[in-house]
Each structure stands twice: as structure tokens, then as C-alpha cells.
Design an enzyme around this catalytic site. Structure first.
Site, PDB file in Angstrom:
ATOM      1  N   SER A  14      -6.307  11.429   7.476  1.00 57.32           N
ATOM      2  CA  SER A  14      -6.781  10.093   7.829  1.00 57.32           C
ATOM      3  C   SER A  14      -5.729   9.120   8.346  1.00 57.32           C
ATOM      4  O   SER A  14      -6.080   8.145   9.025  1.00 57.32           O
ATOM      5  CB  SER A  14      -7.476   9.465   6.613  1.00 57.32           C
ATOM      6  OG  SER A  14      -6.596   9.430   5.497  1.00 57.32           O
ATOM      7  N   GLU A  15      -4.438   9.352   8.048  1.00 54.50           N
ATOM      8  CA  GLU A  15      -3.431   8.340   8.410  1.00 54.50           C
ATOM      9  C   GLU A  15      -2.093   9.009   8.758  1.00 54.50           C
ATOM     10  O   GLU A  15      -1.034   8.559   8.345  1.00 54.50           O
ATOM     11  CB  GLU A  15      -3.232   7.346   7.265  1.00 54.50           C
ATOM     12  CG  GLU A  15      -4.497   6.663   6.810  1.00 54.50           C
ATOM     13  CD  GLU A  15      -4.259   5.617   5.731  1.00 54.50           C
ATOM     14  OE1 GLU A  15      -3.099   5.160   5.580  1.00 54.50           O
ATOM     15  OE2 GLU A  15      -5.229   5.247   5.046  1.00 54.50           O
ATOM     16  N   LEU A  16      -2.132  10.032   9.547  1.00 55.45           N
ATOM     17  CA  LEU A  16      -0.966  10.887   9.772  1.00 55.45           C
ATOM     18  C   LEU A  16       0.131  10.202  10.585  1.00 55.45           C
ATOM     19  O   LEU A  16      -0.126   9.595  11.623  1.00 55.45           O
ATOM     20  CB  LEU A  16      -1.432  12.150  10.497  1.00 55.45           C
ATOM     21  CG  LEU A  16      -0.384  13.173  10.931  1.00 55.45           C
ATOM     22  CD1 LEU A  16       0.327  13.773   9.727  1.00 55.45           C
ATOM     23  CD2 LEU A  16      -1.055  14.278  11.764  1.00 55.45           C
TER      24      LEU A  16
ATOM     25  N   ARG B  81       0.799  -1.206   0.000  1.00 55.95           N
ATOM     26  CA  ARG B  81       0.000   0.000   0.000  1.00 55.95           C
ATOM     27  C   ARG B  81       0.827   1.248   0.000  1.00 55.95           C
ATOM     28  O   ARG B  81       0.510   2.233  -0.624  1.00 55.95           O
ATOM     29  CB  ARG B  81      -0.888  -0.042   1.238  1.00 55.95           C
ATOM     30  CG  ARG B  81      -1.652   1.219   1.435  1.00 55.95           C
ATOM     31  CD  ARG B  81      -2.442   1.071   2.673  1.00 55.95           C
ATOM     32  NE  ARG B  81      -3.400   2.134   2.693  1.00 55.95           N
ATOM     33  CZ  ARG B  81      -4.203   2.361   3.686  1.00 55.95           C
ATOM     34  NH1 ARG B  81      -4.166   1.602   4.725  1.00 55.95           N
ATOM     35  NH2 ARG B  81      -5.050   3.332   3.657  1.00 55.95           N
ATOM     36  N   ARG B  82       1.921   1.237   0.729  1.00 52.37           N
ATOM     37  CA  ARG B  82       2.716   2.457   0.843  1.00 52.37           C
ATOM     38  C   ARG B  82       4.097   2.286   0.208  1.00 52.37           C
ATOM     39  O   ARG B  82       5.029   2.980   0.536  1.00 52.37           O
ATOM     40  CB  ARG B  82       2.856   2.840   2.308  1.00 52.37           C
ATOM     41  CG  ARG B  82       1.496   3.043   2.938  1.00 52.37           C
ATOM     42  CD  ARG B  82       1.642   3.314   4.410  1.00 52.37           C
ATOM     43  NE  ARG B  82       0.370   3.685   4.965  1.00 52.37           N
ATOM     44  CZ  ARG B  82      -0.552   2.811   5.381  1.00 52.37           C
ATOM     45  NH1 ARG B  82      -0.326   1.536   5.296  1.00 52.37           N
ATOM     46  NH2 ARG B  82      -1.688   3.227   5.887  1.00 52.37           N
TER      47      ARG B  82
END
Length: 387
Positions: free
Chosen positions: A295-297, A9-10
């Protein structure tokens, strides 16, 4: 702990990591000299003091904001210190993996909500909101997907999945990341869309379809488009911001029931921000009538100095500087970090340091004590305009 949850994903964060940074940061990374790096990024005189002892959730709430975290069921269920910290600091909780296809749909005809239900129950018990992540994504699909799903039945599986999952939590959920990471300009399509199985099987209208099905199954949930790679100042980020804005404009022009943009915000500690460009992007999103959720910091410290005092100052400054920009936009309604304590950060595995030192990307340390990163977030909340 994260299984394969975040690697693919990242991956873009770590393939050519330096190429995504600004020119100054790129030179710093190539120099690989901690003294030069600390001189370039750290201001030892910077003040991170905060007033009072209020939690992050209370500071956020005072400005009409929501603060929370993503967390996995296993670590949350097994660690009382983590539980206590989340209850004290957070107002919203989202599962890291437990609502992704791989976990919630182990077989084509079977749905398993047990793990996600546990997290939802924890949130409800402690008067926290509950977020859903994610209904449509090209990663973390179950093993059976490749064998079973094709052009002829893809729409049936997509509609069935979204309907079943959203109905299960209807009336009990704050928001859904309906479609996750559908934009990738590097894939070469004029639309900027990422080449995914859903695009291959259903064409670009799969995105609009997903929102219409979700809205029908749960009319009260906030429906979010969630995306990464939108924050920094390198050309790649500007290209992606433009593509995302075009997608949102298309969806809104067609009357699609989409309510918010989720900006993941996996920040690179050594990369530069352009406040003006970022503010303009946020303003353009808000002009479409959309809310914005961070949302995903978190802040990757992979390339930062080994000295934890210096490193913590750089990470804290990145939090405060970034949030100070985005929170100026009143359409931003929530901030979630991807984890709360360094003990359970996905970056321990997927963003590890070459010197072997533990990563320090989150508000709390390994022992659940607040770090300067906590101060940086708190200061940004304190300075933010009220909603």
C-alpha cells in the site's frame, strides 16, 4: 508539502533506525564507510534491463495486478509533469492526507471533502481507480479531538465519521484503509494492540466496529487493515507479523467484514529480507481468505552511499527483490508506491541524508525520468505469475 502528515506516523522508522536492520546491515551502518557499504549491498554486475516500453500500470495489468501511487492534491493540481506521469504510469490513486480526520473533519460538526473530491475527480477523469486512506487512525486527528472526544461519546463520533465519509464515496471507491496501524507490541499489551485514544475510549472492539460500520455504509468497497513494520528480518518485524496475524485471525473468526491486508512496505535500503519468513506470513494471511495490497511502497536511501550510481542500483535491487517475493503470492492484488517522483517524496523531509544529497527513493527522478528503481519494479511485474 507534507505538513505533519508522515512524521509521527512513521517515526518508528527513524528512532533507532539501525536497530531495525539485520545484523549485517547494522554493522554496515555503524561502519559508516561508503566503500564498505557499497561492497556489502551493491552488485555492479546486476542486470536491470527491461523489455519494451510499457508503463508500470500496463505491466501490472498484464499479470492481473494494479499499480498506482499516493499523491497530495496541491502538488498534483500544480504540476502538469506530475499529472502526465501519473496518468501514464498508474492505474489507481490514493490521497496522501486528504481523507484523514485532520483534513476531512475540521470541526466536530463539519466535513470538508473538497480536497479529496478533487483527487477522486482526477482519478475518474483518467480512468483510474480511487483508494481511501484512512478512516481510523491515532495520528493526524484534528485539534478539537482532545477537547471534545471522550469515553461517553467516542463511539458516536467514530460511527458518524465512518458512515459519513464512506457514504460520500460509496460506489466510487476501490478500497478503504479502514483501520491504520493498530498494532504495536512495544506498548506492552498482551494483544499486541497499540495504545491509542480509540483503544482507551472503546476497548479492542473498536476495530471490529469500524469494519462493520464501513461495510454497512458501502457494501461494495474492499475493506483493508493497513499496517507498517512487517517486511524485514529483524526480530521486531517477526513479533509484529505474529501480532498482526493474530488480529486478522480474531477478526475473521468473528465474521468481521474485512477483505484485505495492506502492507505499507516503507523499506530500508540497508536492511535485510528473509524471503522464507515473508512468504510464510503472506501465505498465512492468504489462508484466511484475505487479499493483500502493498500500500505505501518506497525505499529509504538515508544510509546508502552518496554515489548515485551505486545508490540507485541498491534501491532498484531492493524493489525487485522485495516485490519478487511478495508477488509470488497470488493473493497480492495491488502495489502502490508512496509517491512517484523523488521531487515529492516525504523522505526528502523525514528521511533526509546527512550528506545533504537529494533522496532517490522512488521510480522517477526529480525531472520525472525513470530510474533503475522503475526498472526494478517493472522487472518484478514482468516476472510475477498471473492472477
Amino acid at each position: 508539502m507534507f505538513k505533519n502528515s508522515s512524521q509521527s506516523r512513521r517515526r518508528f522508522l527513524y528512532i533507532g533506525l539501525s536497530s531495525l536492520a539485520g545484523a549485517t546491515a547494522l554493522a554496515v551502518v555503524k561502519n559508516s564507510n561508503p566503500m564498505y557499504l557499497s561492497h556489502a549491498l551493491d552488485n555492479p554486475k546486476r542486470d536491470f534491463q527491461v523489455a519494451g516500453l510499457a508503463s508500470l500500470s500496463k505491466r501490472a495489468a498484464a499479470k492481473g495486478l494494479i499499480y498506482g501511487v499516493a499523491c497530495g492534491r496541491d502538488v498534483l493540481a500544480s504540476d502538469k509533469n506530475l499529472q502526465a506521469s501519473i496518468v501514464r504510469q498508474c492505474g489507481v490513486l490514493t490521497p496522501e492526507n486528504e481523507l484523514k480526520w485532520q483534513f476531512v473533519r475540521p470541526r466536530p460538526d463539519v466535513f470538508d471533502f473538497s480536497r479529496a473530491d478533487w483527487i477522486a475527480g482526477f482519478a475518474r477523469t483518467h480512468n483510474m481507480l480511487f483508494r481511501g486512506h484512512a478512516l481510523v487512525w491515532h495520528e493526524q486527528l484534528p485539534e478539537w479531538f482532545k477537547e471534545v472526544v471522550n469515553r461517553q461519546n467516542a463511539e458516536k463520533f467514530l460511527v458518524e465519521h465512518i458512515t459519513t465519509v464512506t457514504k460520500h464515496y460509496a460506489g466510487k471507491i476501490h478500497s478503504w484503509d479502514v483501520v491504520n496501524e493498530a498494532i504495536k507490541p512495544d506498548d506492552g499489551l498482551k494483544s499486541g494492540l497499540r495504545q491509542t485514544p480509540w483503544l482507551k475510549f472503546l476497548g479492542p472492539d473498536y476495530i471490529e466496529l469500524a469494519y462493520r460500520v464501513a461495510a454497512q455504509a458501502d457494501p461494495k468497497a474492499m475493506l483493508v487493515y493497513n499496517e507498517n513494520g512487517l517486511e524485514h528480518n529483524a526480530p521486531e518485524y517477526e513479533v509484529k507479523r505474529t501480532a498482526v496475524l493474530k488480529l486478522l485471525e480474531r477478526l475473521k473468526s468473528r465474521g468481521t467484514p474485512i477483505h484485505a491486508l495492506g502492507i505499507q512496505s516503507h523499506l530500508l535500503g540497508d536492511a535485510s529480507l528473509n524471503p522464507k519468513k515473508l512468504r510464510n506470513f503472506l501465505s498465512n494471511v492468504a489462508s484466511l481468505g484475505l487479499k493483500i495490497i502493498i500500500s505505501e511502497l518506497d525505499v529509504t536511501d538515508q544510509k546508502l552511499p552518496s554515489d548515485t550510481v551505486v545508490r540507485d542500483r541498491i534501491v532498484a535491487a531492493k524493489y525487485e527483490d522485495y516485490l519478487s517475493v511478495v508477488l509470488d503470492e497470488r493473493a497480492v492484488i495491488a502495489v502502490l508506491t508512496w509517491g512517484l517522483s523523488d521531487k515529492y517524496s516525504w523522505l526528502s523531509k523525514f528521511g533526509s541524508r546527512s550528506d545533504g544529497a537529494p533522496v532517490r527513493p522512488l521510480p522517477l527522478d526529480l525531472n520525472f525520468k525513470s530510474k533503475l528503481a522503475w526498472n526494478g519494479i517493472a522487472r518484478a511485474f514482468d516476472k510475477a505469475p498471473k492472477r
